[in-house]
Design an enzyme around this catalytic site. Structure first.
Site, short mmCIF file in Angstrom:
data_model
loop_
_atom_site.label_atom_id
_atom_site.label_comp_id
_atom_site.label_asym_id
_atom_site.label_seq_id
_atom_site.Cartn_x
_atom_site.Cartn_y
_atom_site.Cartn_z
N ASN A 189 101.33 -4.33 61.86
CA ASN A 189 102.54 -4.48 62.89
C ASN A 189 103.24 -5.79 62.22
OD1 ASN A 189 104.48 -4.02 64.55
ND2 ASN A 189 103.31 -5.31 66.16
N HIS B 219 106.69 -2.54 54.67
CA HIS B 219 106.23 -2.70 56.35
C HIS B 219 105.17 -1.88 56.58
CE1 HIS B 219 107.19 -3.88 60.57
NE2 HIS B 219 106.56 -2.93 60.84
N CYS B 220 103.93 -2.76 57.05
CA CYS B 220 102.79 -2.19 57.19
C CYS B 220 102.34 -1.94 58.69
CB CYS B 220 101.54 -2.97 56.46
SG CYS B 220 100.14 -2.36 56.74
N PRO B 221 102.27 -0.51 59.28
CA PRO B 221 102.08 -0.39 60.80
C PRO B 221 100.66 -1.00 60.98
CG PRO B 221 101.95 1.69 59.24
CD PRO B 221 102.32 0.60 58.34
#
Length: 367
Positions: free
Chosen positions: A173, A168-170
């Site tokens: 998002n 999950h890549c911030p």
């Protein structure tokens, strides 16, 4: 005389749930802060490069025009791949991986973990599932109530099981997985090239401002800072891009790089590796004309994968692809067409009359 106190007032159910929903809305809003930051940096870099460098600093038109054309080409590809990564909804598991009603009722009533596993194993025999937990159990998601397909993991942020989940890549998002991993790799590639173009074209004027060959103007700060920011981002993004190219070549996800997948007979970090060219084709597709563009061209359906432990007859594979909207000739497939009638013959010894195992499942994309 006994005195009884009045009953306590119970707040309506909606009021009890309100704080949770408020917190969830705040969390979702905060999740967009990294994306907003990236867009602000890109917006400022556009102003600094186009206005301060090309309009106010570069003295001749041929150089100015060539810089602007090159800059906008890489900016367009960078923004295109970046927003495709953001807006591509993570692919979830098909309903075919849910427990049938009878087995689900038995599973929910059963309290013993061993018996629950027997129920899961019985259902999993009819699914193309060959990976297990570290303890050898069938991978089941209690939250989504599905048997997890191979390489599928539950994301607590997205609150769903994501097919071929990488991480999950911030910064986008979003979950990076089967539906958008190609876009993510292209985003890293074009972001690196975007920063490289800025550094290569700005450095001449950076040196002139630094050595006082150009007078101090309002453009000086923007050009000096633009070079430092672009160089910093280039180094960090290039290192991440190189790492993901290595993952593509090995046919691993970030999760699998840290924790090797466990198959029914053993743990194997290279279990999904089919050689560099086939590994790359799984992500970018088998037609070179689509490789450089953020359009979906990845192979497969995200639910099952050819491994060194599971062999698929090429003749059957071609017929199934044709049935599901993809022919070997045109190489195009709808990522929501999830038919998979390929017969999987496993080397791991699941019982069958001839010593192999035949798994056939037809899946339809959820709306």
């Amino acid at each position: 005389m006994a005195v009884t106190s009045p009953p306590a007032k119970v707040p309506p159910h909606g009021l009890k749930m309100a704080p949770y929903h408020v917190l969830r809305c705040c969390q979702r809003a905060l999740n967009w802060v990294p994306v907003l930051f990236i867009n602000l940096v890109v917006g400022w870099s556009y102003y600094a490069y186009v206005v301060e460098l090309c309009v106010y600093t570069i003295p001749n038109n041929p150089e100015r025009i060539s810089y602007l054309v090159l800059f906008h080409i890489f900016l367009t590809m960078f923004i295109w791949s970046y927003w495709k990564t953001i807006w591509s909804r993570p692919a979830g598991a098909s309903k075919a991986f849910s427990l049938p009603r009878a087995e689900k009722e038995l599973f929910e009533r059963e309290e013993r973990a061993e018996t629950q596993q027997e129920i899961l194993k019985k259902v999993a025999r009819n699914l193309p599932v060959y990976t297990r937990t570290a303890g050898g159990a069938v991978r089941y998601c209690d939250h989504c109530q599905i048997i997890k397909p191979d390489r599928c993991h539950h994301c607590s942020t997205c609150e769903m099981c994501v097919l071929k989940m990488d991480h999950h890549c911030p910064w986008v998002n979003n979950c990076v997985g089967f539906s958008n991993y190609k876009y993510f790799v292209l985003f890293l590639a074009y972001a690196s090239l975007y920063c490289a173009v800025i550094c290569a074209t700005v450095i001449k004027y950076f040196i002139k401002f630094w050595t006082k060959q150009l007078p101090d103007t309002h453009a000086k700060f923007h050009i000096l800072f633009l070079f430092f920011v672009a160089a910093l981002f280039f180094i960090s993004i290039l290192s991440l891009f190189s790492y993901h190219l290595w993952l593509v070549g090995k046919n691993r996800t970030t999760i699998e790089a840290f924790r090797a997948p466990v198959f029914t007979n053993s743990q194997d970090k290279n279990g999904f590796s089919l050689g560099f060219s086939r590994n790359a084709a799984e992500v970018f597709g088998d037609q070179a004309k689509y490789w450089m563009f953020p359009v979906f061209s990845s192979l497969g359906d995200g639910h099952s994968f050819v491994t060194r432990l599971v062999h698929i007859d090429p003749e059957q594979a071609n017929s199934v692809l044709q049935q599901n909207g993809k022919s070997p000739a045109d190489g195009k497939a709808d990522p929501c067409v999830l038919g998979n009638n390929i017969e999987h013959t496993a080397d791991n010894g699941k019982e069958k009359n001839d010593g192999g195992q035949i798994a056939s499942v037809t899946m339809e994309c959820e709306p």
